[in-house]
Scaffold this active site. Structure first.
Site, PDB file in Angstrom:
ATOM      1  CB  SER A  22      -0.947   0.002   1.209  1.00 47.62           C
ATOM      2  OG  SER A  22      -0.226  -0.158   2.416  1.00 47.62           O
ATOM      3  CG  ASN A 108      -4.270  -4.328  13.025  1.00 48.22           C
ATOM      4  OD1 ASN A 108      -3.679  -4.255  11.950  1.00 48.22           O
ATOM      5  ND2 ASN A 108      -4.670  -5.489  13.537  1.00 48.22           N
ATOM      6  CG  HIS A 154     -41.858  23.012 -11.969  1.00 55.24           C
ATOM      7  ND1 HIS A 154     -42.054  21.719 -11.526  1.00 55.24           N
ATOM      8  CD2 HIS A 154     -42.545  23.815 -11.121  1.00 55.24           C
ATOM      9  CE1 HIS A 154     -42.856  21.738 -10.472  1.00 55.24           C
ATOM     10  NE2 HIS A 154     -43.155  22.998 -10.199  1.00 55.24           N
ATOM     11  CB  SER A 275     -15.299  23.978 -30.247  1.00 52.76           C
ATOM     12  OG  SER A 275     -15.342  23.115 -31.361  1.00 52.76           O
ATOM     13  CE  LYS A 281     -20.302  25.311 -28.561  1.00 51.20           C
ATOM     14  NZ  LYS A 281     -20.274  23.855 -28.683  1.00 51.20           N
ATOM     15  CG  ASN A 283     -17.570  24.623 -25.582  1.00 54.25           C
ATOM     16  OD1 ASN A 283     -18.617  25.082 -26.013  1.00 54.25           O
ATOM     17  ND2 ASN A 283     -16.781  23.838 -26.300  1.00 54.25           N
ATOM     18  CD  GLU A 288     -20.035  21.374 -20.377  1.00 49.36           C
ATOM     19  OE1 GLU A 288     -20.944  21.817 -21.065  1.00 49.36           O
ATOM     20  OE2 GLU A 288     -18.944  21.024 -20.859  1.00 49.36           O
ATOM     21  CE1 TYR A 315      -6.565  -3.005   9.125  1.00 47.64           C
ATOM     22  CE2 TYR A 315      -5.712  -5.228   8.822  1.00 47.64           C
ATOM     23  CZ  TYR A 315      -5.838  -3.911   8.392  1.00 47.64           C
ATOM     24  OH  TYR A 315      -5.226  -3.532   7.218  1.00 47.64           O
ATOM     25  CD  GLN A 320      -3.257  -2.199   2.063  1.00 47.98           C
ATOM     26  OE1 GLN A 320      -2.565  -2.502   3.040  1.00 47.98           O
ATOM     27  NE2 GLN A 320      -3.051  -2.705   0.865  1.00 47.98           N
TER      28      GLN A 320
END
Ligand code: ARG
Length: 457
Positions: A22, A108, A154, A275, A281, A283, A288, A315, A320
């Site tokens: 790890s 642990n 809405h 673009s 464009k 953007n 986003e 544990y 991990q």
């Protein structure tokens, strides 16, 4: 060198070793791991479990390792995990005393302590970033208190609102996020160190000393739970998920409001993208992307929730798998809040476009109904009369503020000249002076309340 190799005749298979390691991701814990080890060694020395000299030599060695990693002079590689790395390096540097660091401790309780310290740092970082975002939104709210924009339900124009109220709405969400993080921190600030592998320890340790040194509020009460609890990781990622949910709503508004169709806001060139094929464009890639990153953080939340289910006490190595979702969620949330703070700082408000849009679409129809109701017409009847007036406007291609008193009177004799004021766009927003409402005075009260709550952080 493996910390556990004594029992084994053969070294770990390469494939298994790579799979098991790890260090490639828990090396990010190096600071908290060394800090916790310094506290542990200090406590062992104070309690006479190791000698003061040994403790001093360990602390000195650990400080040296810390400094070298900080300066980039020591590469974090060649061990199973960060705990093994630090211990091996310590023993390489100071000899036998280094081998005593792990007395009365297990990886642990060590890793559970490290993670709590790390998530606490993450909470502080995210809270500070959110504070910066709310401060920015407050600036925009002050600026926009008297600007009028359409309010939607809405995604249909509903009523004119103050632009300041709009920004305050997001401040409310992010303040709740800060509050949630703060609340989670209380539960995170419980120290597992001293739980050892699972059952506690037979050494005469003093957990109060390590608790104080590490700045924990409390000491865990059950060692089985303490070594295997990762609720706090799930809680942090849930907090981050809600922050991303709120940001994602703001992204959606930004994308709509900056479109050619709306034109309420403009993203500055330096925060927009183009673009490769369509030269015209501009953007909204940043909003986003932030909206998309919400999906990623939700994924991290699902990952940790699934990892912790069905883990038998105490544990298990499954745990991990808490790290990558946490690191990913923390980095993503922090980056998203930081980029959105810039965006909100620099977004241009097209005041006239917002005002004109707020006046279109019969957005003051509720004010007409309220006008009648305040003069004794039952609200349901007032609603129906106003509906007819709106239909008349649609047929005649007129707006509510352009109607004459005669046209209003044709619908109901209750109307007097002051209805012509009540249907004006700005007056509609200003009329909503109730606490939390859209009048500029209500918005200013909102700003004061947000400032007061923000001052706690
Ligand atoms: N890398 C491990 C983790 O993150 C450290 C704890 C290892 N403990 C063990 N009993 N194998 O969970």
């Amino acid at each position: 060198m493996k910390l556990w190799e004594g029992r084994f005749e053969k070294p770990l298979d390469k494939l298994a070793d790579d799979f098991n390691e790890s260090l490639s991701f828990d090396k990010a814990l190096w600071q908290v791991d060394i800090t916790a080890s310094i506290a542990h060694a200090t406590m062992l020395g104070k309690c006479g479990i190791i000698t003061e000299d040994e403790a001093n030599s360990i602390v000195e060695g650990l400080n040296g390792i810390y400094a070298d990693i900080e300066q980039g002079a020591l590469a974090l590689q060649g061990a199973e995990d960060i705990h093994s790395f630090v211990e091996n390096e310590l023993t390489r540097r100071i000899g036998d005393a280094g081998k005593k660091l792990h007395t009365a401790r297990s990886r642990n309780d060590q890793v559970a302590t490290d993670m709590r310290l790390e998530v606490r740092r993450g909470i502080n970082r995210l809270t500070n970033l959110l504070k910066g975002l709310v401060e920015t939104l407050l600036d925009r709210a002050r600026e926009g208190a008297r600007y009028i924009m359409p309010g939607f339900t809405h995604l249909r124009k509903a009523q004119p609102i103050s632009c300041g109220q709009y920004f305050n709405a997001y401040s409310e969400m992010f303040l709740r996020d800060m509050d949630r993080l703060c609340d989670a921190e209380r539960r995170i600030s419980v120290m597992p160190l001293g739980s050892a592998a699972l059952a506690g320890t037979s050494y005469p340790i003093d957990r109060e000393i390590t608790k104080e040194l590490l700045g924990f509020q409390e000491i865990s009460e059950n060692s089985l739970d303490a070594v295997s609890d990762r609720d706090f990781v799930a809680e942090y990622i849930f907090c981050a998920s809600l922050t991303l949910a709120h940001l994602s709503r703001l992204c959606e508004d930004t994308i709509l409001y900056t479109s050619e169709e709306f034109g309420y806001w403009e993203i500055p060139d330096e925060l927009s993208t183009g673009s490769s094929i369509m030269p015209q464009k501009k953007n909204p890639d940043l909003p986003e992307l932030v909206r998309g990153k919400a999906g990623r953080v939700y994924g991290d939340l699902m990952a940790i929730l699934t990892v912790i289910k069905g883990i038998p006490l105490a544990y298990n190595k499954d745990l991990q798998e808490d790290k990558e979702p946490y690191f990913d969620a923390a980095k993503t949330a922090e980056n998203c809040v930081a980029i959105y703070t810039e965006l909100m700082k620099r977004i241009k408000l097209n005041v006239n476009a917002m005002y004109e849009a707020a006046g279109a679409g019969y957005a003051t129809a509720t004010d007409v109904a309220d006008y009648l109701a305040k003069r004794g017409v039952p609200f349901r009847d007032a609603h129906a009369i106003t509906g007819k007036i709106v239909r008349y406007c649609i047929e005649q291609e007129k707006t509510l503020p352009s109607l004459t008193l005669e046209e209003f009177k044709a619908a109901s004799h209750v109307f007097e000249a002051d209805v012509l004021e009540a249907v004006k766009t700005r007056n509609s927003a200003e009329a909503r002076d109730s606490v939390g409402g859209s009048s500029h005075r209500a918005v200013r009260r909102g700003i004061t309340a947000i400032k007061r709550r923000l001052a706690k952080y």
